[in-house]
Design a protein around this motif. Structure first.
Motif, PDB file in Angstrom:
ATOM      1  N   LYS A  65      19.638   7.981  21.944  1.00 53.99           N
ATOM      2  CA  LYS A  65      19.780   9.057  20.963  1.00 53.99           C
ATOM      3  C   LYS A  65      21.089   9.595  20.813  1.00 53.99           C
ATOM      4  CE  LYS A  65      15.098  11.090  20.494  1.00 53.99           C
ATOM      5  NZ  LYS A  65      14.538  12.152  21.061  1.00 53.99           N
ATOM      6  N   ASP A  67      23.894   7.901  21.555  1.00 51.75           N
ATOM      7  CA  ASP A  67      24.827   7.171  21.454  1.00 51.75           C
ATOM      8  C   ASP A  67      25.623   7.078  19.987  1.00 51.75           C
ATOM      9  OD1 ASP A  67      26.575   4.930  21.526  1.00 51.75           O
ATOM     10  OD2 ASP A  67      25.067   3.232  21.237  1.00 51.75           O
ATOM     11  N   PRO A  68      26.911   7.590  20.208  1.00 53.18           N
ATOM     12  CA  PRO A  68      27.636   7.814  18.720  1.00 53.18           C
ATOM     13  C   PRO A  68      27.568   6.709  17.826  1.00 53.18           C
ATOM     14  CG  PRO A  68      29.148   7.808  20.469  1.00 53.18           C
ATOM     15  CD  PRO A  68      27.909   7.776  21.033  1.00 53.18           C
ATOM     16  N   ARG A  69      27.185   5.486  18.242  1.00 56.80           N
ATOM     17  CA  ARG A  69      27.715   4.187  17.376  1.00 56.80           C
ATOM     18  C   ARG A  69      26.283   4.215  16.622  1.00 56.80           C
ATOM     19  NH1 ARG A  69      28.506   0.051  22.307  1.00 56.80           N
ATOM     20  NH2 ARG A  69      26.944   1.829  23.188  1.00 56.80           N
ATOM     21  N   GLN A  70      25.224   4.851  16.734  1.00 59.56           N
ATOM     22  CA  GLN A  70      23.804   4.754  16.066  1.00 59.56           C
ATOM     23  C   GLN A  70      24.155   5.750  14.735  1.00 59.56           C
ATOM     24  OE1 GLN A  70      20.357   6.307  17.371  1.00 59.56           O
ATOM     25  NE2 GLN A  70      21.167   8.339  18.168  1.00 59.56           N
ATOM     26  N   TYR A  71      24.724   6.481  14.825  1.00 56.65           N
ATOM     27  CA  TYR A  71      25.167   7.336  13.615  1.00 56.65           C
ATOM     28  C   TYR A  71      25.715   6.749  12.463  1.00 56.65           C
ATOM     29  CZ  TYR A  71      23.775  11.010  16.920  1.00 56.65           C
ATOM     30  OH  TYR A  71      23.290  11.851  17.730  1.00 56.65           O
ATOM     31  N   ASP A  72      24.984   6.712  11.177  1.00 62.12           N
ATOM     32  CA  ASP A  72      25.169   6.160  10.039  1.00 62.12           C
ATOM     33  C   ASP A  72      25.443   7.058   9.134  1.00 62.12           C
ATOM     34  OD1 ASP A  72      25.930   4.710   7.984  1.00 62.12           O
ATOM     35  OD2 ASP A  72      23.914   3.827   7.585  1.00 62.12           O
ATOM     36  N   PRO A  73      26.608   7.887   8.687  1.00 61.09           N
ATOM     37  CA  PRO A  73      26.684   8.859   7.611  1.00 61.09           C
ATOM     38  C   PRO A  73      26.039   8.703   6.496  1.00 61.09           C
ATOM     39  CG  PRO A  73      28.928   8.210   8.397  1.00 61.09           C
ATOM     40  CD  PRO A  73      27.695   7.059   8.892  1.00 61.09           C
ATOM     41  N   ARG A  75      23.159   6.987   5.987  1.00 56.81           N
ATOM     42  CA  ARG A  75      21.643   7.213   6.314  1.00 56.81           C
ATOM     43  C   ARG A  75      21.446   8.645   6.492  1.00 56.81           C
ATOM     44  NH1 ARG A  75      19.139   8.039  10.856  1.00 56.81           N
ATOM     45  NH2 ARG A  75      20.801   7.672  12.024  1.00 56.81           N
ATOM     46  N   ILE A  76      22.195   9.208   7.166  1.00 56.93           N
ATOM     47  CA  ILE A  76      21.947  10.784   7.432  1.00 56.93           C
ATOM     48  C   ILE A  76      21.912  11.639   6.254  1.00 56.93           C
ATOM     49  CG2 ILE A  76      22.966  12.951   8.513  1.00 56.93           C
ATOM     50  CD1 ILE A  76      24.060  10.949  10.641  1.00 56.93           C
TER      51      ILE A  76
END
Length: 141
Positions: A65, A67-73, A75-76
């Protein structure tokens, strides 16, 4: 392992045999093994110390959760915009708009009531005279 594939590892081993020679190679291999064991011991000690200081909740933590690689701006933002919560502003009903238009045609002022409760009323803009300094709020900055 360090970005080295099998063929590169074999080339490095052959270079080590040629450079170090068969006499000193076992000595350096033993030193390398000793270093790797010390490194593993230090890592295990650090892990145990972290577990003691933080507690057992560190074991249960889902690291994926964070992991910064999972963040997609995109999608957020999409989830935030499509989120149906009750705090979202809703458009004013058409009836007050019709009443305001009729009052404007008649030349009278009518309150539309579209202001959300608890929201401050906007002050009209004040025209400053030529050479008059602009107001400054020292507490605002």
């Amino acid at each position: 392992m360090f970005g080295i594939n099998g063929s590169e590892l074999i080339i490095l081993a052959i270079l080590a045999v040629v450079i170090l020679g068969p006499e000193r190679l076992p000595e350096y291999a033993a030193q390398l093994a000793k270093f790797v064991k010390q490194l593993k011991t230090m890592a295990a000690g650090a892990k145990e110390q972290l577990r003691e200081e933080v507690g057992d909740e560190i074991v249960d933590m889902d690291w994926r959760k964070l992991d910064p690689r999972q963040y997609d701006p995109r999608r957020i933002i999409k989830e935030a915009l499509l989120d149906d919560d009750d705090d979202a502003p809703r458009p004013a009903p058409a009836a007050p708009a019709v009443a305001a238009a009729a009052a404007a045609a008649a030349g009278t002022a009518v309150s539309t009531g579209s202001r959300a409760p608890g929201r401050p009323v906007a002050k009209p803009a004040v025209q400053l005279a030529d050479g008059e300094p602009t107001p400054f709020d020292s507490e605002a900055t």
